[in-house]
Scaffold this active site. Structure first.
Site, PDB file in Angstrom:
ATOM      1  N   LYS A  13       1.372 -53.498 -52.465  1.00  0.00           N
ATOM      2  CA  LYS A  13       2.680 -52.918 -52.818  1.00  0.00           C
ATOM      3  C   LYS A  13       2.854 -52.859 -54.339  1.00  0.00           C
ATOM      4  O   LYS A  13       3.169 -51.814 -54.903  1.00  0.00           O
ATOM      5  CB  LYS A  13       3.831 -53.733 -52.191  1.00  0.00           C
ATOM      6  CG  LYS A  13       3.779 -53.804 -50.670  1.00  0.00           C
ATOM      7  CD  LYS A  13       4.976 -54.533 -50.087  1.00  0.00           C
ATOM      8  CE  LYS A  13       5.035 -56.006 -50.454  1.00  0.00           C
ATOM      9  NZ  LYS A  13       3.947 -56.828 -49.869  1.00  0.00           N
ATOM     10  N   ARG A  88      13.354 -57.048 -46.329  1.00  0.00           N
ATOM     11  CA  ARG A  88      12.316 -57.827 -45.684  1.00  0.00           C
ATOM     12  C   ARG A  88      12.778 -58.373 -44.343  1.00  0.00           C
ATOM     13  O   ARG A  88      12.033 -59.064 -43.662  1.00  0.00           O
ATOM     14  CB  ARG A  88      11.991 -58.996 -46.590  1.00  0.00           C
ATOM     15  CG  ARG A  88      10.556 -59.055 -47.030  1.00  0.00           C
ATOM     16  CD  ARG A  88      10.468 -60.261 -47.917  1.00  0.00           C
ATOM     17  NE  ARG A  88       9.136 -60.641 -48.195  1.00  0.00           N
ATOM     18  CZ  ARG A  88       8.465 -60.232 -49.260  1.00  0.00           C
ATOM     19  NH1 ARG A  88       8.986 -59.382 -50.104  1.00  0.00           N
ATOM     20  NH2 ARG A  88       7.259 -60.669 -49.463  1.00  0.00           N
ATOM     21  N   ARG A 127      -6.300 -62.671 -56.239  1.00  0.00           N
ATOM     22  CA  ARG A 127      -5.406 -61.968 -57.168  1.00  0.00           C
ATOM     23  C   ARG A 127      -5.186 -62.778 -58.449  1.00  0.00           C
ATOM     24  O   ARG A 127      -5.057 -63.993 -58.433  1.00  0.00           O
ATOM     25  CB  ARG A 127      -4.055 -61.731 -56.498  1.00  0.00           C
ATOM     26  CG  ARG A 127      -2.994 -61.237 -57.488  1.00  0.00           C
ATOM     27  CD  ARG A 127      -1.751 -60.758 -56.832  1.00  0.00           C
ATOM     28  NE  ARG A 127      -1.292 -61.622 -55.771  1.00  0.00           N
ATOM     29  CZ  ARG A 127      -0.395 -61.243 -54.863  1.00  0.00           C
ATOM     30  NH1 ARG A 127       0.103 -60.031 -54.897  1.00  0.00           N
ATOM     31  NH2 ARG A 127      -0.024 -62.088 -53.917  1.00  0.00           N
ATOM     32  N   ARG A 160      -0.900 -66.909 -58.732  1.00  0.00           N
ATOM     33  CA  ARG A 160       0.439 -67.257 -58.233  1.00  0.00           C
ATOM     34  C   ARG A 160       0.411 -68.544 -57.418  1.00  0.00           C
ATOM     35  O   ARG A 160      -0.541 -68.787 -56.689  1.00  0.00           O
ATOM     36  CB  ARG A 160       0.958 -66.101 -57.358  1.00  0.00           C
ATOM     37  CG  ARG A 160       1.981 -65.249 -58.068  1.00  0.00           C
ATOM     38  CD  ARG A 160       2.279 -63.978 -57.354  1.00  0.00           C
ATOM     39  NE  ARG A 160       2.753 -64.117 -55.978  1.00  0.00           N
ATOM     40  CZ  ARG A 160       3.139 -63.099 -55.228  1.00  0.00           C
ATOM     41  NH1 ARG A 160       3.111 -61.862 -55.718  1.00  0.00           N
ATOM     42  NH2 ARG A 160       3.542 -63.284 -53.996  1.00  0.00           N
ATOM     43  N   ARG A 171       2.756 -66.814 -45.033  1.00  0.00           N
ATOM     44  CA  ARG A 171       3.489 -65.603 -45.441  1.00  0.00           C
ATOM     45  C   ARG A 171       3.194 -64.442 -44.494  1.00  0.00           C
ATOM     46  O   ARG A 171       4.087 -63.642 -44.173  1.00  0.00           O
ATOM     47  CB  ARG A 171       3.125 -65.225 -46.883  1.00  0.00           C
ATOM     48  CG  ARG A 171       3.811 -66.130 -47.912  1.00  0.00           C
ATOM     49  CD  ARG A 171       3.125 -66.107 -49.265  1.00  0.00           C
ATOM     50  NE  ARG A 171       3.000 -64.796 -49.840  1.00  0.00           N
ATOM     51  CZ  ARG A 171       2.061 -64.455 -50.730  1.00  0.00           C
ATOM     52  NH1 ARG A 171       1.184 -65.349 -51.149  1.00  0.00           N
ATOM     53  NH2 ARG A 171       2.024 -63.234 -51.200  1.00  0.00           N
TER      54      ARG A 171
HETATM   55  P1  AP5 Z   1      -0.697 -56.550 -54.725  1.00  0.00           P
HETATM   56  O1  AP5 Z   1      -0.469 -55.147 -55.156  1.00  0.00           O
HETATM   57  O2  AP5 Z   1      -0.347 -57.634 -55.643  1.00  0.00           O
HETATM   58  O3  AP5 Z   1      -0.071 -56.788 -53.256  1.00  0.00           O
HETATM   59  P2  AP5 Z   1       1.440 -56.933 -52.783  1.00  0.00           P
HETATM   60  O4  AP5 Z   1       1.580 -56.129 -51.540  1.00  0.00           O
HETATM   61  O5  AP5 Z   1       2.375 -56.672 -53.898  1.00  0.00           O
HETATM   62  O6  AP5 Z   1       1.421 -58.462 -52.351  1.00  0.00           O
HETATM   63  P3  AP5 Z   1       2.466 -59.628 -52.643  1.00  0.00           P
HETATM   64  O7  AP5 Z   1       1.736 -60.905 -52.361  1.00  0.00           O
HETATM   65  O8  AP5 Z   1       3.116 -59.474 -53.964  1.00  0.00           O
HETATM   66  O9  AP5 Z   1       3.490 -59.387 -51.523  1.00  0.00           O
HETATM   67  P4  AP5 Z   1       4.502 -60.366 -51.007  1.00  0.00           P
HETATM   68  O10 AP5 Z   1       5.346 -59.468 -50.230  1.00  0.00           O
HETATM   69  O11 AP5 Z   1       3.954 -61.528 -50.286  1.00  0.00           O
HETATM   70  O12 AP5 Z   1       5.114 -61.047 -52.350  1.00  0.00           O
HETATM   71  P5  AP5 Z   1       6.470 -60.849 -53.119  1.00  0.00           P
HETATM   72  O13 AP5 Z   1       6.231 -61.119 -54.526  1.00  0.00           O
HETATM   73  O14 AP5 Z   1       7.122 -59.607 -52.713  1.00  0.00           O
HETATM   74  O15 AP5 Z   1      -2.259 -56.649 -54.331  1.00  0.00           O
HETATM   75  C1  AP5 Z   1      -2.849 -57.857 -53.888  1.00  0.00           C
HETATM   76  C2  AP5 Z   1      -4.268 -57.993 -54.451  1.00  0.00           C
HETATM   77  O16 AP5 Z   1      -5.114 -57.006 -53.878  1.00  0.00           O
HETATM   78  C3  AP5 Z   1      -4.360 -57.787 -55.972  1.00  0.00           C
HETATM   79  O17 AP5 Z   1      -5.310 -58.676 -56.497  1.00  0.00           O
HETATM   80  C4  AP5 Z   1      -4.835 -56.326 -56.143  1.00  0.00           C
HETATM   81  O18 AP5 Z   1      -5.600 -56.142 -57.324  1.00  0.00           O
HETATM   82  C5  AP5 Z   1      -5.680 -56.132 -54.879  1.00  0.00           C
HETATM   83  N1  AP5 Z   1      -5.599 -54.766 -54.352  1.00  0.00           N
HETATM   84  C6  AP5 Z   1      -4.483 -53.983 -54.238  1.00  0.00           C
HETATM   85  N2  AP5 Z   1      -4.778 -52.796 -53.669  1.00  0.00           N
HETATM   86  C7  AP5 Z   1      -6.106 -52.824 -53.384  1.00  0.00           C
HETATM   87  C8  AP5 Z   1      -7.016 -51.890 -52.767  1.00  0.00           C
HETATM   88  N3  AP5 Z   1      -6.602 -50.695 -52.305  1.00  0.00           N
HETATM   89  N4  AP5 Z   1      -8.314 -52.251 -52.652  1.00  0.00           N
HETATM   90  C9  AP5 Z   1      -8.748 -53.480 -53.088  1.00  0.00           C
HETATM   91  N5  AP5 Z   1      -7.945 -54.392 -53.678  1.00  0.00           N
HETATM   92  C10 AP5 Z   1      -6.638 -54.084 -53.812  1.00  0.00           C
HETATM   93  O19 AP5 Z   1       7.320 -62.058 -52.515  1.00  0.00           O
HETATM   94  C11 AP5 Z   1       6.969 -63.394 -52.778  1.00  0.00           C
HETATM   95  C12 AP5 Z   1       7.958 -64.339 -52.110  1.00  0.00           C
HETATM   96  O20 AP5 Z   1       9.269 -64.109 -52.625  1.00  0.00           O
HETATM   97  C13 AP5 Z   1       8.108 -64.163 -50.587  1.00  0.00           C
HETATM   98  O21 AP5 Z   1       7.141 -64.889 -49.883  1.00  0.00           O
HETATM   99  C14 AP5 Z   1       9.528 -64.707 -50.384  1.00  0.00           C
HETATM  100  O22 AP5 Z   1       9.551 -66.106 -50.391  1.00  0.00           O
HETATM  101  C15 AP5 Z   1      10.259 -64.224 -51.625  1.00  0.00           C
HETATM  102  N6  AP5 Z   1      10.905 -62.905 -51.433  1.00  0.00           N
HETATM  103  C16 AP5 Z   1      10.626 -61.748 -52.112  1.00  0.00           C
HETATM  104  N7  AP5 Z   1      11.400 -60.744 -51.675  1.00  0.00           N
HETATM  105  C17 AP5 Z   1      12.191 -61.257 -50.695  1.00  0.00           C
HETATM  106  C18 AP5 Z   1      13.193 -60.711 -49.849  1.00  0.00           C
HETATM  107  N8  AP5 Z   1      13.542 -59.417 -49.916  1.00  0.00           N
HETATM  108  N9  AP5 Z   1      13.790 -61.543 -48.953  1.00  0.00           N
HETATM  109  C19 AP5 Z   1      13.468 -62.846 -48.875  1.00  0.00           C
HETATM  110  N10 AP5 Z   1      12.520 -63.425 -49.631  1.00  0.00           N
HETATM  111  C20 AP5 Z   1      11.888 -62.639 -50.537  1.00  0.00           C
HETATM  112 MG    MG Z   2       3.770 -57.813 -54.986  1.00  0.00          MG
END
Ligand code: AP5
Ligand code: MG
Ligand code: ZN
Length: 214
Positions: A13, A88, A127, A160, A171
């Protein structure tokens, strides 16, 4: 363009967001990034959010929804926005609908990035993120030119806290239980754009931008 990026942890994402926002000149609103910034600054919100994030759990809806509502009323959202990691839960989705209705706005698309579990775990544990500019890398799949150093700004790369294998598994489980129902929610509204998130980063972006133009 008013967009949502949906998908499990590690689906890509944030990676796709960084290119989409340039193409459409819209702000990137990542609730995860907002929480991490608050943790770094040591705010009350950051302290509360960290308790949940470190366990791989969702931060309670009441802490998330008001932040996003406030953010959407800022000037830079007038021409659109890209929400990453929000909503979410169906409850968050309904709250967003209500807010957009009040603002007389509608969503254009909900981009749903699909990737299977084993790949997600590999992506999350490899990552690395830049401490200074937030650029995202992967030790194998998207490595920086120089190990541990950001290509964009020369900043230091870090891992992270919630990218430990056990937390990542938690997660993903939480995603299936609480976030996946949103796919159905937005499919019924005719807004879902499904993309195969296992393709190369550039190819995924091409697929998304073609679909958004069409
Ligand atoms: P990356 O692009 O970083 O993936 P991502 O989908 O953004 O993954 P996240 O871990 O950030 O998602 P998340 O939803 O768990 O975390 P968030 O910060 O939102 O890519 C991942 C890796 O793969 C990278 O190394 C990249 O280089 C590689 N990659 C990407 N595309 C690729 C491809 N096509 N091929 C190969 N490699 C690739 O949330 C974190 C925490 O915050 C949650 O757990 C929760 O506790 C809280 N939180 C956030 N939002 C909310 C909400 N709305 N409600 C409640 N809690 C929330
Ligand atoms: Mg992310
Ligand atoms: Zn950087």
């Amino acid at each position: 363009m008013r967009l949502i990026l949906l998908g499990p942890p590690g689906a890509g994402k944030g990676t796709q967001a960084s290119v989409i926002i340039k193409e459409y000149n819209i702000p990137h609103i990542s609730t995860g990034d907002i929480f991490r910034a608050n943790i770094k600054e040591g705010t009350e919100l950051g302290k509360k959010a960290k308790e949940y994030m470190d366990k791989g759990l969702l931060v309670p809806d009441e802490l998330v929804v008001s932040i996003v509502k406030d953010r959407l009323t800022e000037d830079d959202c007038k021409e659109g926005f890209l929400l990453d990691g929000f909503p979410r839960t169906v409850n968050q989705g309904e709250a967003l609908d209500e807010e957009l209705k009040q603002m007389s706005l509608e969503l254009d698309k909900v981009i749903n990035i699909n990737v299977e579990k084993e790949v997600l775990i590999q992506r999350a544990i490899g990552r690395r993120i830049c401490r200074d500019c937030g650029a995202t890398y992967h030790v194998k799949f998207n490595p920086p030119k120089k190990e541990g150093i950001c290509d964009v700004c020369g900043g230091e790369l870090f891992q992270r806290d919630d990218d430990k294998v056990e937390t990542v598994k938690k997660r993903i489980k939480v995603y299936h239980e609480q976030t996946e129902p949103l796919i159905d929610y937005y499919t019924k509204k005719g807004l879902i754009l499904n993309v195969d998130g296992t393709k190369p980063i550039d190819a995924i972006f091409e697929e998304i931008s073609e679909a958004l133009q069409g």
